[in-house]
Scaffold this active site. Structure first.
Site, short mmCIF file in Angstrom:
data_model
loop_
_atom_site.label_atom_id
_atom_site.label_comp_id
_atom_site.label_asym_id
_atom_site.label_seq_id
_atom_site.Cartn_x
_atom_site.Cartn_y
_atom_site.Cartn_z
N HIS A 1 80.64 48.62 22.95
CA HIS A 1 81.48 47.89 23.92
C HIS A 1 82.33 46.85 23.20
CE1 HIS A 1 82.26 46.97 28.16
NE2 HIS A 1 82.20 45.66 27.87
N TYR B 1 69.46 31.22 22.03
CA TYR B 1 68.21 30.59 22.42
C TYR B 1 67.34 31.50 23.31
CZ TYR B 1 70.61 26.36 20.90
OH TYR B 1 71.29 25.42 20.16
N ARG C 1 85.68 50.26 33.71
CA ARG C 1 85.26 48.87 33.60
C ARG C 1 84.74 48.28 34.91
NH1 ARG C 1 89.29 44.47 31.01
NH2 ARG C 1 89.37 46.06 29.40
#
Length: 857
Positions: free
Chosen positions: A86, A130, A40
């Site tokens: 993931h 968006y 990670r």
């Protein structure tokens, strides 16, 4: 009861194993920490990516989001990453993807963005529904050849998909974009670097595997931040290059402008990496309100997406810009330091890496990719060649093949018959022949198959040769790296500023001759001497410096960028400044107020400048002197050694009496003759040894008699008696000038040698037409003359164009002046960078009809 049972008994009865809680927590926490470290928080040294970034790029590649394809919604990509690879929060994936698209966060962005992705002022991006994304071209090269078995694939979290364990990158991503992350018990903070420099370093390593870190630093000089800035000091960077740990100090980039009102502004054009412009602006405002920083009237962040960073700081009228700038560096994030900690995963383990380690690990991985790619391409080429070989056999026995197939009951029988026909076909070839289209049986197609087969055999030979020769494989790596450099390489954004104790900064500054100009109101700049083209005598001249209406160019000097300049002020102080420290500008720029470069009081101004090659040369400074003269005719001589230890606040060079001021300063070797000239047209000549050396604080002695309050000394020259090549050049206020020899043809002195303190002899015939004498120089015919007017007009001409005349003449017209204009300064230049006029320029420079070319009376 259970507490007294053995582990075996509990296992048999209730399937419960009793364990020590301390040991269990240790084991669990170590497993967790290793998972965070490897899976990670830390990047892999090979492709420089953490798993989340790798998964984002791979998912975008699988979605076909290439740089030349339409954008897709960020939410679509985030969903792909979460659903397949993931299984974490969508925020973490979107944040990682946003950062890869921000050109102020990444030195080279990997994601192409459309929409609001935040800004450098600290505003966050719009929601993922968006915004839209696709891969950058650079990122596509990180995924090149991924389909060619170049990297291992692992099963995803639910074993339903496969994902790459690493990307077969062609870009040294870890060095180029850096990385930061906090794991358990360790962290990484790697700085971005310039792609061109890193690839040059990689190629240097390939050429010499024994290369040292110091040798690599010549290529990879320092970190290179996306927001630019100035790296202040190099020792921390050098330490990080050698050990993998260090500290880099970064300053914002700024400059000082002067408004029309005369007030100065500090304009910040680049802020340090990861510094919010709004936060910086607010912090400056707080410091002003708290009176920690004095001298600032107003601060405003005028940055825009289009024009970039622009934070404007208006200074108060009496503020000294350099002092304010140093306070900003001290109290705000305009100067920020970053700890470098190069920790990455190497072969499954975290490791601290220096510059050489980072490059060698990348090249080793790249070599492995090239080997695996070559093996894959060889296998595929051999498979294809095998089938084409079968086609060629079938075409050689075409009639028999057609007959055999027609007489076979089923495809399986036909296949068996082809294998057993005795032509050497195997099962793969037989199957391919049965699937062959009829059109490929024509004669033309047969030729194409033969050509294709021959090309494949050449490719197979090349690939086999490549696998057998390591040197050729490294040549392939070099070629591919150079392609990346040509496509994406760029100039450094961050400047490197070495501290005085780290190295000689002169080694980094190109040595060239520059023209230094100082205006009447004290604005100074340096300009490359080649910008001033040579003109003919009598020309109109060219603009030598933009000045305000009430200002004009007063001093003009020439020096090398490596030299030290001694600045002598009219109040008798001396200051030091290296030539390269002067602000650079073009011929028409105004320059910068000299008070912001040296700590000069408001009521003092620079009157003379001396160019010294090296103040550290003890033998030189002990054998040379500084000769000073004042407007009232005082002369003084002091050893150069007394001026060889610079002080920021300056030193006293001569004690000036009330009503007088320092006019000129010259450097001599103690064996010269001194000439001083006054406004009324007189000049005196006397040996330098008539003036004994005195300390810096002395007043001096009389050099020439000044008759009245209107007369004053206009210049001083120091000449060698044995140097016959030099002449005295004088110029009057209204543009008249001439040259006069020191001795006549018979060897007699034209300017007789006298004692100091006398009246002297006439050096120019001063009339209303000529105006008062404004300057005196000693020149040779190999030099050029530069004349500057109060209006800012400058003309450069060859000295040999100025005619030689006697002492009592008024000379020739050197420059045509407007009625309200006058000569302000004259200086001589070595003849470099002088361009010949073209025909049109020559016409404009000719003396106008009706105006006599030679005004000798």
């Amino acid at each position: 009861m259970e507490e007294n049972l053995t582990p075996q008994e509990t296992n048999d009865n209730n399937r419960i194993i009793q364990v020590n809680i301390e040991e269990q927590m240790k084991t669990a926490y170590i497993d967790y920490s290793m998972s965070v470290i490897v899976g990670r928080a830390l990047p892999d040294v090979r492709d420089g990516l953490k798993p989340v970034h790798r998964r984002i790029l791979y998912a975008m590649n699988e979605l076909g989001l290439n740089h030349n394809k339409p954008f897709k919604k960020s939410a679509r990509v985030v969903g792909e990453v979460l659903g397949k690879y993931h299984p974490h929060g969508d925020g973490s994936v979107y944040d990682a993807m946003v950062r890869m698209a921000q050109d102020w966060s990444m030195r080279y962005t990997l994601v192409d963005k459309q929409g609001n992705f935040g800004n450098q002022d600290g505003d966050g991006p719009a929601a993922m529904r968006y915004t839209e994304v696709r891969l950058q071209r650079l990122a596509e090269h990180m995924l090149d050849d991924i389909e060619k078995d170049t990297v291992d694939f692992n099963l995803n979290f639910d074993d339903s998909e496969k994902e790459p364990s690493i990307l077969p990158t062609r870009i040294p991503q870890l060095l180029v974009n850096g990385s930061s992350g906090i794991a358990v018990g360790m962290a990484t903070n790697m700085m971005p670097h310039n792609l061109t420099e890193v690839i040059d370093g990689c190629i240097a390593y390939i050429n010499n595997k024994e290369i040292t870190v110091d040798e690599l630093i010549k290529y990879v000089k320092a970190p290179d931040f996306p927001t630019g800035g100035i790296i202040y000091g190099y020792e921390g960077v050098r330490a990080a290059m050698h050990s993998g740990r260090g500290r880099v100090v970064l300053r914002g980039k700024l400059h000082v402008d002067t408004k029309a009102s005369g007030r100065e502004q500090v304009i910040i054009t680049e802020v340090p990496y990861q510094v919010s412009r709004d936060t910086l602006t607010n912090r400056i405002g707080e410091l002003v309100n708290e009176k920690i920083i004095e001298g600032i009237a107003h601060v405003n962040n005028e940055s825009t997406e289009k024009d970039g960073t622009r934070i404007v700081i208006d200074l108060k009228r009496d503020a000294i810009a350099n002092v304010v700038i140093n306070q900003l560096y001290k109290h705000t994030e305009l100067q920020t330091s970053y700890g470098i900690n190069n920790v990455a995963i190497v072969k499954g383990r975290p490791k601290i890496l220096n510059l050489r380690d980072l490059i060698s690990e990348f090249i080793e991985f790249r070599h492995e990719v090239v080997v695996r790619r070559t093996q894959y391409e060889l296998r595929e080429a051999q498979k294809k060649a095998h089938i084409l070989q079968g086609y060629l056999i079938a075409l050689d026995h075409l009639d028999e093949v057609i007959s055999l197939i027609r007489n076979s009951a089923t495809p399986e029988v036909a296949k068996e018959n082809l294998i057993n026909a005795g032509w050497g076909l195997d099962e793969i070839q037989a199957k391919a022949i049965l699937e062959l289209r009829l059109q490929r049986l024509t004669g033309m197609e047969r030729n194409k198959i033969k050509e294709e087969y021959d090309e494949l055999m050449k490719l197979i030979a090349y690939l086999q040769d490549l696998l057998a020769d390591e040197g050729k494989r490294y040549e392939v790596i070099k070629t591919e790296l150079l392609e990346i450099k040509d496509k994406f390489g760029d100039e450094r954004k961050s400047e490197i500023q070495y501290l005085a104790d780290e190295m000689r900064i002169e080694d980094l500054i190109e040595e060239e001759d520059v023209v230094i100009t100082i205006s009447h109101q004290g604005y100074i700049k340096r300009t490359s001497a080649s910008e001033y083209r040579q003109q003919n005598r009598g020309g109109r001249g060219a603009i030598g410096g933009k000045t305000k209406q009430e200002d004009w160019i007063e001093h003009l000097f020439v020096a090398s960028t490596h030299h030290t300049m001694l600045y002598f002020t009219e109040k008798g102080r001396c200051y030091w400044l290296k030539v390269y420290q002067l602000p650079e500008g073009d011929k028409t720029s105004k320059g910068r107020a000299i008070q912001n470069l040296i700590q000069l009081p408001q009521d003092d101004k620079v009157r003379a400048i001396i160019d010294v090659k090296n103040l550290d040369d003890e033998e030189f400074v002990k054998k040379h002197y500084i000769v000073l003269c004042t407007k009232k005719g005082i002369i003084k001589k002091t050893l150069l050694e007394d001026f060889s230890r610079p002080r920021a606040t300056g030193v006293n060079a001569i004690t000036i009496v009330e009503g007088d001021e320092l006019l000129e300063a010259k450097m001599t070797d103690g064996e010269s003759e001194i000439m001083m000239a006054v406004k009324s047209g007189r000049a005196i000549r006397f040996p330098e040894n008539k003036v004994r050396p005195t300390g810096r604080g002395a007043i001096g002695v009389a050099g020439i008699e000044v008759d009245n309050t209107n007369d004053e000394v206009v210049g001083m020259i120091c000449v060698k008696r044995e140097d016959k090549s030099r002449t005295v050049l004088v110029v009057s206020e209204k543009g008249f000038g001439k040259r006069t020899a020191f001795t006549d043809e018979s060897g007699e002195d034209v300017y007789r040698i006298t004692n100091r303190g006398g009246k002297g002899v006439k050096t120019i015939n001063v009339t209303d037409k000529t105006g008062a004498l404004v300057g005196i120089l000693d020149v040779s015919e190999e030099e050029d003359l530069m004349i500057t007017c109060k209006s800012g007009i400058t003309i450069r001409m060859a000295v040999d164009q100025v005619s030689q005349q006697g002492r009592a003449t008024q000379g020739v017209k050197l420059i045509r002046l407007d009625e309200d204009d006058a000569i302000a300064a004259i200086t001589q230049l070595s003849r470099y960078g002088a361009e010949s006029n073209n025909e049109e320029e020559q016409k404009s420079d000719e003396v106008q009809p009706g105006e006599p070319e030679n005004n000798i009376q």
